[in-house]
Write an enzyme that holds these catalytic residues in place. Structure first.
Site, mmCIF file in Angstrom:
data_model
loop_
_atom_site.group_PDB
_atom_site.id
_atom_site.type_symbol
_atom_site.label_atom_id
_atom_site.label_comp_id
_atom_site.label_asym_id
_atom_site.label_seq_id
_atom_site.Cartn_x
_atom_site.Cartn_y
_atom_site.Cartn_z
ATOM 1 C CB ALA A 99 1.460 6.576 -0.554
ATOM 2 N NE ARG A 119 -4.210 11.692 -4.429
ATOM 3 C CZ ARG A 119 -3.888 11.318 -5.747
ATOM 4 N NH1 ARG A 119 -4.646 11.722 -6.845
ATOM 5 N NH2 ARG A 119 -2.788 10.879 -6.225
ATOM 6 C CD GLU A 151 -1.697 16.636 1.308
ATOM 7 O OE1 GLU A 151 -0.934 17.166 0.296
ATOM 8 O OE2 GLU A 151 -1.303 16.146 2.424
ATOM 9 N N GLY A 182 -3.659 17.733 7.134
ATOM 10 C CA GLY A 182 -4.305 17.471 8.393
ATOM 11 C C GLY A 182 -3.087 16.963 9.464
ATOM 12 C CE LYS A 219 -3.809 -2.360 0.139
ATOM 13 N NZ LYS A 219 -4.586 -2.504 -1.085
ATOM 14 N NE ARG A 220 3.510 1.183 -4.916
ATOM 15 C CZ ARG A 220 3.250 -0.168 -5.010
ATOM 16 N NH1 ARG A 220 3.103 -1.183 -3.911
ATOM 17 N NH2 ARG A 220 3.233 -0.415 -6.314
ATOM 18 C CG LEU A 262 -5.423 9.932 4.572
ATOM 19 C CD1 LEU A 262 -5.571 9.804 5.922
ATOM 20 C CD2 LEU A 262 -6.584 11.326 4.176
ATOM 21 C CG LEU A 294 -5.621 8.991 -0.812
ATOM 22 C CD1 LEU A 294 -4.936 9.362 -1.918
ATOM 23 C CD2 LEU A 294 -6.216 10.243 0.056
ATOM 24 N N GLY A 344 0.888 13.047 3.581
ATOM 25 C CA GLY A 344 0.960 12.790 5.118
ATOM 26 C C GLY A 344 2.400 12.320 5.340
ATOM 27 C CD GLU A 369 0.474 16.551 6.825
ATOM 28 O OE1 GLU A 369 -0.203 15.437 6.815
ATOM 29 O OE2 GLU A 369 -0.070 17.428 7.081
HETATM 30 C C1 1HE Z 1 -2.573 3.722 -1.493
HETATM 31 C C2 1HE Z 1 -2.108 4.933 -1.610
HETATM 32 C C3 1HE Z 1 -2.766 6.007 -0.271
HETATM 33 C C4 1HE Z 1 -0.933 3.901 -2.734
HETATM 34 N N1 1HE Z 1 -3.807 5.518 0.367
HETATM 35 N N2 1HE Z 1 -3.677 3.499 -0.744
HETATM 36 N N3 1HE Z 1 -1.079 11.115 -1.073
HETATM 37 C C5 1HE Z 1 -1.468 10.770 -2.455
HETATM 38 O O1 1HE Z 1 -2.282 11.552 -3.187
HETATM 39 C C6 1HE Z 1 -0.469 9.521 -2.796
HETATM 40 C C7 1HE Z 1 -1.274 8.829 -3.600
HETATM 41 N N4 1HE Z 1 -0.531 7.446 -4.169
HETATM 42 C C8 1HE Z 1 0.230 7.658 -5.289
HETATM 43 O O2 1HE Z 1 0.358 8.750 -5.926
HETATM 44 C C9 1HE Z 1 1.057 6.442 -5.815
HETATM 45 O O3 1HE Z 1 0.237 5.358 -5.184
HETATM 46 C C10 1HE Z 1 2.620 6.500 -5.378
HETATM 47 C C11 1HE Z 1 3.328 7.346 -6.056
HETATM 48 C C12 1HE Z 1 2.481 6.587 -3.835
HETATM 49 C C13 1HE Z 1 2.958 5.078 -5.679
HETATM 50 O O4 1HE Z 1 2.753 4.788 -7.173
HETATM 51 P P1 1HE Z 1 2.614 3.156 -7.747
HETATM 52 O O5 1HE Z 1 2.560 3.346 -9.112
HETATM 53 O O6 1HE Z 1 4.171 2.467 -7.156
HETATM 54 O O7 1HE Z 1 1.787 2.472 -6.977
HETATM 55 P P2 1HE Z 1 -0.054 2.476 -7.206
HETATM 56 O O8 1HE Z 1 -0.173 1.439 -8.212
HETATM 57 O O9 1HE Z 1 -0.424 3.812 -7.399
HETATM 58 O O10 1HE Z 1 -0.203 1.777 -5.838
HETATM 59 C C14 1HE Z 1 -0.227 0.695 -5.125
HETATM 60 C C15 1HE Z 1 -1.203 0.193 -4.311
HETATM 61 O O11 1HE Z 1 -0.737 1.074 -3.169
HETATM 62 C C16 1HE Z 1 -2.655 0.359 -4.743
HETATM 63 O O12 1HE Z 1 -3.420 -0.486 -4.162
HETATM 64 P P3 1HE Z 1 -4.101 -1.749 -4.758
HETATM 65 O O13 1HE Z 1 -4.632 -2.650 -3.649
HETATM 66 O O14 1HE Z 1 -4.821 -1.412 -5.754
HETATM 67 O O15 1HE Z 1 -2.689 -2.826 -5.382
HETATM 68 C C17 1HE Z 1 -2.846 1.933 -4.144
HETATM 69 O O16 1HE Z 1 -4.277 1.696 -3.979
HETATM 70 C C18 1HE Z 1 -2.337 1.726 -2.863
HETATM 71 N N5 1HE Z 1 -1.964 3.023 -2.534
HETATM 72 N N6 1HE Z 1 -1.209 5.172 -2.230
HETATM 73 C C19 1HE Z 1 -4.298 4.042 -0.153
HETATM 74 N N7 1HE Z 1 -2.460 7.143 -0.225
HETATM 75 C C20 1HE Z 1 -3.958 13.979 7.532
HETATM 76 S S1 1HE Z 1 -4.147 14.525 6.098
HETATM 77 C C21 1HE Z 1 -3.028 14.009 5.136
HETATM 78 C C22 1HE Z 1 -3.524 14.288 3.779
HETATM 79 C C23 1HE Z 1 -2.821 13.235 2.711
HETATM 80 O O17 1HE Z 1 -1.856 12.502 3.023
HETATM 81 S S2 1HE Z 1 -3.366 13.252 1.116
HETATM 82 C C24 1HE Z 1 -2.823 11.869 0.566
HETATM 83 C C25 1HE Z 1 -1.817 12.188 -0.607
#
Ligand code: 1HE
Length: 267
Positions: free
Chosen positions: A69, A144, A141, A149, A31-32, A71, A73, A118, A121
């Site tokens: 990666a 999205r 963020e 937070g 889940k990265r 929060l 999501l 996050g 963070e």
């Molecule tokens: C996840 C998450 C996640 C991956 N929550 N499941 N964060 C983001 O917007 C970043 C979102 N993630 C990405 O942009 C990419 O996943 C990565 C650049 C981190 C990695 O890319 P990649 O191509 O290696 O992996 P992928 O195919 O996108 O993801 C692999 C799996 O990880 C996949 O799950 P699967 O069950 O389909 O295999 C994805 O769903 C899962 N995954 N990232 C849940 N973030 C207190 S407020 C804080 C605010 C925030 O942090 S906003 C979040 C910002």
């Protein structure tokens, strides 16, 4: 000292080394290393106990190709939280990250791949950050439909300044390489593995006296929240305690008898 029961942790892998350094690895690479609630609770647990359990320094790492990666999501989407629910989620993040920043145990983050949302963070709550060629930083963020937070408004702004932080959120700008390091995202940019460098630095920090490290890794952060007048007062109190600790006498004696290493420029 308190005991840490390693077997209770499922989202973090805990590996104590023999010199008081603990390797703490976010361990959901599939889940990265997205931060679900259970991971946050384990961070709260570990960093609540670490200062009283003889942990001298922590290497904070992420399993796999990406540090974190941000929060979880999917969990957030599935939970369909109320405003109050999510406020309480954020308060648990703050609990974890404040325990890291103010807890008094040096935390050295080994960053690779994505350090986003996050994840940034979390990284910005560490005392030292090491990046390598694969590391990149972003605050997705904005795209999205979210807002930070977990303390980015405070800690990421501290690292790179208000304008850059706002730009990152508005436009999704990604920082990497030497530019990211020069801006202050990390203190070290290494050719090899960020993990190896983090372990090396954690071992070095672990050789300091624990009370000295406690002061460095709590007082500086607390003092940033104070007026200059109060900070100077607090500094004198902390220095009074730290600089007279019995364990420091041997180090001072070694300087006096010229057996201690001198400070020299890098060769
Ligand atoms: C996840 C998450 C996640 C991956 N929550 N499941 N964060 C983001 O917007 C970043 C979102 N993630 C990405 O942009 C990419 O996943 C990565 C650049 C981190 C990695 O890319 P990649 O191509 O290696 O992996 P992928 O195919 O996108 O993801 C692999 C799996 O990880 C996949 O799950 P699967 O069950 O389909 O295999 C994805 O769903 C899962 N995954 N990232 C849940 N973030 C207190 S407020 C804080 C605010 C925030 O942090 S906003 C979040 C910002």
């Amino acid at each position: 000292p308190l005991q840490i029961d390693i077997s209770r942790y499922e989202n973090l892998a805990l590996e104590p080394q023999d010199d008081g350094v603990w390797i703490v690895t976010l361990n959901r690479p599939e889940k990265r290393n997205a931060l679900n609630l259970d991971t946050i609770e384990e961070l709260v647990d570990f960093f609540s106990v670490a200062p009283r359990a003889g942990v001298q320094a922590v290497v904070l790492a992420g399993a796999g190709d990406h540090f974190c990666a941000g929060l979880d999501l999917i969990e957030h989407h599935d939970a369909d939280r109320s405003p109050a629910d999510f406020m309480h989620v954020c308060l648990r993040w703050h609990e974890a990250f404040n325990k890291m920043e103010y807890g008094g145990v040096p935390v050295i983050a080994a960053l690779q791949g994505a350090v986003v949302g996050g994840g940034l963070e979390l990284a910005s709550s560490a005392h030292i950050r090491i990046m390598d060629r694969t590391t990149y930083f972003a605050l997705p963020e904005g795209q999205r439909g979210l807002f930070t937070g977990g303390g980015a408004t405070i800690r990421v702004t501290d690292l790179v300044g208000k304008s850059r932080m706002i730009d990152m959120m508005l436009t999704g700008r990604v920082y990497q390489g030497q530019e990211a390091c020069d801006l202050g995202m990390a203190q070290y940019f290494v050719e090899g593995s960020s993990f190896d460098k983090a372990l090396e630095l954690a071992r070095k920090a672990a050789q300091n006296l624990p009370l000295t490290n406690f002061a460095i890794c709590s007082a500086v952060s607390h003092m940033q929240n104070m007026s200059a007048l109060d900070a100077a007062y607090a500094e004198s109190v902390v220095a009074g305690v730290v600089n007279t600790q019995p364990d420091a006498r041997a180090r001072l004696a070694a300087f006096a008898d010229k057996s201690a290493a001198r400070v020299r420029p890098n060769s």
